[in-house]
Design a protein around this motif. Structure first.
Motif, PDB file in Angstrom:
ATOM      1  N   ARG A   8       0.804  -1.153  -0.087  1.00 58.78           N
ATOM      2  CA  ARG A   8      -0.098   0.028   0.050  1.00 58.78           C
ATOM      3  C   ARG A   8       0.832   1.042   0.198  1.00 58.78           C
ATOM      4  O   ARG A   8       0.681   2.315  -0.624  1.00 58.78           O
ATOM      5  CB  ARG A   8      -0.847   0.089   1.112  1.00 58.78           C
ATOM      6  CG  ARG A   8      -1.938  -0.983   1.083  1.00 58.78           C
ATOM      7  CD  ARG A   8      -2.938  -0.974   2.425  1.00 58.78           C
ATOM      8  NE  ARG A   8      -3.995  -1.583   2.292  1.00 58.78           N
ATOM      9  CZ  ARG A   8      -4.419  -2.939   2.269  1.00 58.78           C
ATOM     10  NH1 ARG A   8      -3.504  -3.621   2.246  1.00 58.78           N
ATOM     11  NH2 ARG A   8      -5.751  -3.437   1.982  1.00 58.78           N
TER      12      ARG A   8
ATOM     13  N   ALA B 129       2.507   1.845  -3.363  1.00 58.94           N
ATOM     14  CA  ALA B 129       1.366   2.354  -4.401  1.00 58.94           C
ATOM     15  C   ALA B 129       1.049   3.957  -3.957  1.00 58.94           C
ATOM     16  O   ALA B 129       1.166   4.436  -4.785  1.00 58.94           O
ATOM     17  CB  ALA B 129       0.179   1.483  -4.560  1.00 58.94           C
ATOM     18  N   LYS B 130       0.896   4.146  -2.865  1.00 62.07           N
ATOM     19  CA  LYS B 130       0.366   5.662  -2.445  1.00 62.07           C
ATOM     20  C   LYS B 130       1.527   6.330  -2.754  1.00 62.07           C
ATOM     21  O   LYS B 130       1.235   7.779  -3.386  1.00 62.07           O
ATOM     22  CB  LYS B 130       0.186   5.781  -0.869  1.00 62.07           C
ATOM     23  CG  LYS B 130      -0.486   6.633  -0.403  1.00 62.07           C
ATOM     24  CD  LYS B 130      -0.495   7.075   1.142  1.00 62.07           C
ATOM     25  CE  LYS B 130      -0.694   5.990   1.968  1.00 62.07           C
ATOM     26  NZ  LYS B 130      -0.889   6.594   3.431  1.00 62.07           N
TER      27      LYS B 130
ATOM     28  N   ASN C 295       1.005   7.316  -6.387  1.00 67.18           N
ATOM     29  CA  ASN C 295      -0.491   7.603  -6.605  1.00 67.18           C
ATOM     30  C   ASN C 295      -1.086   6.622  -7.327  1.00 67.18           C
ATOM     31  O   ASN C 295      -1.776   6.860  -8.331  1.00 67.18           O
ATOM     32  CB  ASN C 295      -0.639   8.908  -7.360  1.00 67.18           C
ATOM     33  CG  ASN C 295      -0.470  10.265  -6.297  1.00 67.18           C
ATOM     34  OD1 ASN C 295      -0.825  10.195  -5.242  1.00 67.18           O
ATOM     35  ND2 ASN C 295       0.390  11.171  -6.758  1.00 67.18           N
ATOM     36  N   TYR C 296      -0.883   5.474  -7.053  1.00 63.94           N
ATOM     37  CA  TYR C 296      -1.462   4.403  -7.669  1.00 63.94           C
ATOM     38  C   TYR C 296      -2.235   3.392  -6.514  1.00 63.94           C
ATOM     39  O   TYR C 296      -1.958   3.585  -5.261  1.00 63.94           O
ATOM     40  CB  TYR C 296      -0.809   3.440  -8.429  1.00 63.94           C
ATOM     41  CG  TYR C 296      -0.406   3.831  -9.826  1.00 63.94           C
ATOM     42  CD1 TYR C 296      -1.274   3.735 -10.887  1.00 63.94           C
ATOM     43  CD2 TYR C 296       0.642   4.630  -9.911  1.00 63.94           C
ATOM     44  CE1 TYR C 296      -0.913   3.973 -12.118  1.00 63.94           C
ATOM     45  CE2 TYR C 296       1.142   5.280 -11.095  1.00 63.94           C
ATOM     46  CZ  TYR C 296       0.122   4.947 -12.173  1.00 63.94           C
ATOM     47  OH  TYR C 296       0.207   5.582 -13.742  1.00 63.94           O
ATOM     48  N   SER C 297      -3.343   2.612  -6.708  1.00 61.06           N
ATOM     49  CA  SER C 297      -3.856   1.757  -5.567  1.00 61.06           C
ATOM     50  C   SER C 297      -3.010   0.477  -5.612  1.00 61.06           C
ATOM     51  O   SER C 297      -2.265   0.119  -6.484  1.00 61.06           O
ATOM     52  CB  SER C 297      -5.160   1.498  -5.958  1.00 61.06           C
ATOM     53  OG  SER C 297      -5.359   0.415  -7.100  1.00 61.06           O
TER      54      SER C 297
ATOM     55  N   THR D 284      -3.669  -2.628  -5.631  1.00 59.42           N
ATOM     56  CA  THR D 284      -4.018  -3.662  -6.650  1.00 59.42           C
ATOM     57  C   THR D 284      -3.310  -3.356  -8.040  1.00 59.42           C
ATOM     58  O   THR D 284      -2.833  -4.354  -8.681  1.00 59.42           O
ATOM     59  CB  THR D 284      -5.369  -3.469  -6.770  1.00 59.42           C
ATOM     60  OG1 THR D 284      -5.989  -2.776  -6.285  1.00 59.42           O
ATOM     61  CG2 THR D 284      -5.948  -4.778  -6.391  1.00 59.42           C
ATOM     62  N   THR D 285      -2.779  -2.412  -8.290  1.00 58.26           N
ATOM     63  CA  THR D 285      -2.094  -1.967  -9.540  1.00 58.26           C
ATOM     64  C   THR D 285      -0.786  -2.627  -9.664  1.00 58.26           C
ATOM     65  O   THR D 285      -0.313  -3.326 -10.684  1.00 58.26           O
ATOM     66  CB  THR D 285      -1.781  -0.402  -9.815  1.00 58.26           C
ATOM     67  OG1 THR D 285      -3.313   0.012 -10.041  1.00 58.26           O
ATOM     68  CG2 THR D 285      -1.054  -0.145 -11.087  1.00 58.26           C
TER      69      THR D 285
END
Lengths: 207, 207
Positions: free
Chosen positions: B37, B40-41, B44-46, B48-49
Motif C-alpha cells: 500500500r 502504491a500510495k 498515486n496508484y492503488s 492492486t495495480t
DNA sequence: TTTATAAATTAACAATGTTAACTTAACGAC
DNA sequence: GTCGTTAAGTTAACATTGTTAATTTATAAA
C-alpha cells in the motif's frame, strides 16, 4: 477460568512455556510463522496473555535470543577445556559452525537479523562473563595465544584478531544459510569450505 | 480513469516507477516499511495495480534484488580493469565492502535474507556472465591468480578459494550490519577490521 | 460475606498481503 | 459512428497480523 495467584515459580514456568512454544514454531516453520496468536494457541492460551509476560513481540524474540546465546556458550564450554591451544581454537571453530547448522533459524535471529541494540538492562546475559558469553570465550583463547606470541607481530591487537576469526567463520556460516541452496553457485561441500577457511585464516594470522 | 493501452515502453516505465518507489521506502525506512500500500500510495496508484506488474510482494522484492545485483556488478566492472592482479583483488575487496555499507538495506536483502532460491526462469540476471554477475567477476580474478601460481599449492580448487575470499569479506560486512551498534563489543574501526581480514586471508592463501 | 485484585479472556483497532468484482476508456470491426 | 472486447485501473472485501481496552472470573484477604 483463571485459577488465581500464581507463585513466582508458576509464573516463571508459564514464561518458559511461552518461550518453548515460540521456539518450536520458530524452528519448525521459520521466523515468519512466529505469530503471537499461534504461539498462544499452541499452549491453549489467548494471545493477550503473552503480553502479561512480554512487553511485545520484539521482547519475546529478544528473550528467545538470550536463551540461545546461553545455549551456544554452554556448548562451547566443554571445548574450552581442551588443553592444547591450537586444538582448542580449531574445536571452537567447528563447535560454532555446528551450532549454526543445527539451529539455522536461531543463528539467523542471533547473528543475521538486525535488531534494536541489546538492552543491557533487559537482557539476562552477563556480557563478558566467560560462562555465558561465547564471544568472551573466543577472546580468552585468542588472548592466550596472543600472549604466547603465536601470532605474526603485525597483528598486534588481540581483540581485532578475535573479531577477524569470528567474522571468518560467520562468513561461511551465513553465506551457507542464505545462499546455500542457490544452484547457480557450485558449492563444494560445507566441510571443505569450513576447513579451507580455517586453514587459510589461521595460516594468515599465525607465525 | 485509465488512459488506455499502454505501449510496452510505458508499461516498462511504470514497472520501473514501482520499483523505484519500493527502493526509496526500503532505503529510507528499512525493509519493514515496504508495504504494498505504501509503495502504491507514493506514486498515486492503488495497491492492486502493483499486482498487475508483480505476482506478489516476494516477486517485487526479487526484482529489486536483481537490479541491485546488477548495480554491484556494474560498480565492480571498473575495478576489473586494474592491470595489477593483486591490486585488483584488494580493490575488489574494498569495492564490495563499500557497496555493502553504502546500501546496507540492499546488502541485507541480497546476502543476508534467505529467500526462495533464485528462479532461473524469472530472474533477469545472466549468472556466470561477467558483465552482470559479481561472483563471476571474483572467480575470474581468482582463476587468473590461480593460473599464475600465486596460491599455496595446498589450495588447489580455485572455486573454493573464491568462495573463501567472498566469505571472509561477507563475514566482516554482515557482522557490522547486524551487530555493529552493539556496545558490549569493543569494535575497532571498520577500516581496521576490513584491512586486517584482507591481510590475514590473503597471507594465508598466497604463497 | 464482602471486597480487592491477579489472571485470564473476548472484542476491537488499525495495518498488512491478496483477491474478486466492478468501472472506465480506448481500440478494432463493421 | 456505433458496438463489443479488453486493457488499466479502482473499490470493497477477506483473512491475518500486532496490540490495547474493557471485561470476566476466581481466589485471597477484610
Amino acid at each position: 477460568m483463571p485459577p488465581k495467584i500464581k507463585s513466582p515459580e508458576e509464573r516463571e514456568k508459564l514464561r518458559l512455556l511461552i518461550l518453548d512454544s515460540a521456539r518450536t514454531l520458530f524452528v519448525e516453520r521459520g521466523i515468519e510463522a512466529v505469530s503471537m496468536r499461534e504461539i498462544a494457541k499452541q499452549i491453549n492460551y489467548s494471545a493477550t496473555t503473552l503480553y502479561h509476560y512480554f512487553a511485545d513481540k520484539d521482547a519475546l524474540l529478544q528473550a528467545l535470543c538470550d536463551a540461545d546465546f546461553l545455549a551456544l556458550a554452554n556448548g562451547l564450554r566443554e571445548i574450552m577445556k581442551i588443553p592444547d591451544l591450537l586444538a582448542r581454537i580449531h574445536a571452537l571453530f567447528n563447535g560454532y559452525a555446528q551450532f549454526a547448522f543445527q539451529h539455522p533459524n536461531h543463528y539467523r535471529l542471533m547473528f543475521m537479523t538486525p535488531r534494536t541494540p541489546c538492552n543491557l538492562e533487559t537482557t539476562q546475559i552477563q556480557q563478558g562473563n566467560t560462562e555465558q558469553d561465547a564471544y568472551a570465550q573466543l577472546k580468552l583463547v585468542v588472548f592466550e595465544a596472543f600472549d604466547a606470541g603465536l601470532f605474526k607481530p603485525e597483528f598486534n591487537d588481540f581483540e581485532l584478531i578475535a573479531q577477524t576469526l569470528w567474522a571468518s567463520i560467520h562468513g561461511v556460516c551465513s553465506l551457507e544459510i542464505t545462499l546455500g541452496h542457490e544452484t547457480w553457485i557450485q558449492w563444494p561441500s560445507l566441510e571443505m569450505r569450513l576447513n579451507t577457511m580455517q586453514n587459510a585464516i589461521l595460516q594468515g594470522l599465525l607465525r
